[in-house]
Design a protein around this motif. Sequence first.
Motif, PDB file in Angstrom:
ATOM      1  N   THR A   1       0.835  -1.200   0.000  1.00 48.26           N
ATOM      2  CA  THR A   1       0.000   0.000   0.000  1.00 48.26           C
ATOM      3  C   THR A   1       0.872   1.254   0.000  1.00 48.26           C
ATOM      4  OG1 THR A   1      -0.118   0.036   2.424  1.00 48.26           O
ATOM      5  CG2 THR A   1      -1.898  -1.105   1.267  1.00 48.26           C
ATOM      6  N   PHE A   2       0.225   2.391  -0.140  1.00 48.29           N
ATOM      7  CA  PHE A   2       0.864   3.693   0.023  1.00 48.29           C
ATOM      8  C   PHE A   2       0.200   4.376   1.198  1.00 48.29           C
ATOM      9  CE2 PHE A   2       0.700   3.273  -4.767  1.00 48.29           C
ATOM     10  CZ  PHE A   2       1.997   2.831  -4.898  1.00 48.29           C
ATOM     11  N   GLU A   3       0.989   4.978   2.067  1.00 45.47           N
ATOM     12  CA  GLU A   3       0.455   5.707   3.212  1.00 45.47           C
ATOM     13  C   GLU A   3       1.341   6.914   3.486  1.00 45.47           C
ATOM     14  OE1 GLU A   3       0.081   3.138   6.638  1.00 45.47           O
ATOM     15  OE2 GLU A   3      -0.776   1.536   5.426  1.00 45.47           O
ATOM     16  N   ILE A   4       0.775   7.911   4.137  1.00 46.51           N
ATOM     17  CA  ILE A   4       1.565   9.058   4.587  1.00 46.51           C
ATOM     18  C   ILE A   4       2.435   8.571   5.742  1.00 46.51           C
ATOM     19  CG2 ILE A   4       1.508  11.350   5.644  1.00 46.51           C
ATOM     20  CD1 ILE A   4       0.447  11.434   2.836  1.00 46.51           C
ATOM     21  N   HIS A   5       3.738   8.756   5.609  1.00 48.00           N
ATOM     22  CA  HIS A   5       4.637   8.313   6.667  1.00 48.00           C
ATOM     23  C   HIS A   5       4.779   9.399   7.722  1.00 48.00           C
ATOM     24  CE1 HIS A   5       8.339   7.076   8.694  1.00 48.00           C
ATOM     25  NE2 HIS A   5       7.768   5.896   8.562  1.00 48.00           N
TER      26      HIS A   5
ATOM     27  N   ALA B   1       4.533   7.049   1.305  1.00 51.29           N
ATOM     28  CA  ALA B   1       5.587   6.037   1.347  1.00 51.29           C
ATOM     29  C   ALA B   1       5.021   4.706   0.883  1.00 51.29           C
ATOM     30  CB  ALA B   1       6.138   5.901   2.764  1.00 51.29           C
ATOM     31  N   VAL B   2       5.894   3.848   0.369  1.00 49.95           N
ATOM     32  CA  VAL B   2       5.541   2.467   0.040  1.00 49.95           C
ATOM     33  C   VAL B   2       5.526   1.685   1.348  1.00 49.95           C
ATOM     34  CG1 VAL B   2       6.367   0.380  -1.115  1.00 49.95           C
ATOM     35  CG2 VAL B   2       6.587   2.595  -2.254  1.00 49.95           C
ATOM     36  N   ILE B   3       4.449   0.946   1.595  1.00 42.59           N
ATOM     37  CA  ILE B   3       4.331   0.141   2.805  1.00 42.59           C
ATOM     38  C   ILE B   3       4.192  -1.326   2.409  1.00 42.59           C
ATOM     39  CG2 ILE B   3       3.005  -0.280   4.913  1.00 42.59           C
ATOM     40  CD1 ILE B   3       4.148   2.552   4.808  1.00 42.59           C
ATOM     41  N   PHE B   4       5.041  -2.183   2.988  1.00 38.79           N
ATOM     42  CA  PHE B   4       4.931  -3.627   2.811  1.00 38.79           C
ATOM     43  C   PHE B   4       4.490  -4.240   4.132  1.00 38.79           C
ATOM     44  CE2 PHE B   4       8.301  -2.711  -0.351  1.00 38.79           C
ATOM     45  CZ  PHE B   4       7.702  -3.254  -1.473  1.00 38.79           C
TER      46      PHE B   4
ATOM     47  N   THR C   1       6.009  -5.092   9.240  1.00 42.25           N
ATOM     48  CA  THR C   1       5.736  -4.005   8.302  1.00 42.25           C
ATOM     49  C   THR C   1       7.004  -3.205   8.063  1.00 42.25           C
ATOM     50  OG1 THR C   1       3.444  -3.860   9.042  1.00 42.25           O
ATOM     51  CG2 THR C   1       4.322  -1.953   7.891  1.00 42.25           C
ATOM     52  N   GLU C   2       7.220  -2.788   6.819  1.00 40.98           N
ATOM     53  CA  GLU C   2       8.361  -1.951   6.450  1.00 40.98           C
ATOM     54  C   GLU C   2       7.863  -0.856   5.525  1.00 40.98           C
ATOM     55  OE1 GLU C   2      11.078  -0.270   6.919  1.00 40.98           O
ATOM     56  OE2 GLU C   2      12.381  -2.030   7.005  1.00 40.98           O
ATOM     57  N   PHE C   3       8.513   0.310   5.560  1.00 36.88           N
ATOM     58  CA  PHE C   3       8.149   1.415   4.684  1.00 36.88           C
ATOM     59  C   PHE C   3       9.375   1.932   3.955  1.00 36.88           C
ATOM     60  CE2 PHE C   3       9.787   3.581   8.321  1.00 36.88           C
ATOM     61  CZ  PHE C   3      10.354   4.732   7.817  1.00 36.88           C
TER      62      PHE C   3
END
Length: 182
Positions: A91-95, A102-105, A140-142
């Motif tokens: 997903t994409f989320e505001i970090h 940011a890219v979120i895994f 989870t990683e960003f």
Amino acid sequence: MSDGSMSIWIRMLNLGEYATSAAHFAIYANAYRSGGPWQYTIGADSGQEDFFNVGSGKYDFTVIGPNRFLRSFTGDASKVAQGKHVSVKFTFEIHSSSGKLAVIFNMKNHGTQNVVFRIKSNQYRTWDKTYSVAVASQETEFFNAVSYNAGWYDFTITVDNDATWSERFTGHIEYGQSSTTG
């Protein structure tokens, strides 16, 4: 399925503030089956999913879409019976630290043994890191793709307990501003 064949599901979403028009996607079978490509037009703020029979288990599919969007999925669905069942939600989320998308895994281990995920950047950034995930757990990683790469990303994820399984995520985060070509 009752006849011994297996299926995988692919879910395509066109969501978010900048998803203001339809997006076209195509799914290609790279190996293990014939047919395709399968074409999908996903309206703004909506989604669609489809399933594909993968026979006894092996699969290799690629999804392509606008602006260098690419997702590749390879593996062997029969390994689920061996307790090797993992998933990655992208997903994409505001970090919180950068205030930018940011890219979120989110890596999940649904199996019966611990697993080590490896995320490796193919371009745009240097990244090669592993993540140990216990049974019935997640990690989870960003990646601040907008802050560092004008929104471009290209990552491949693999696992240590199944050499057939990998997923690749390539594309550009649309964030409403001009950016450079990938």
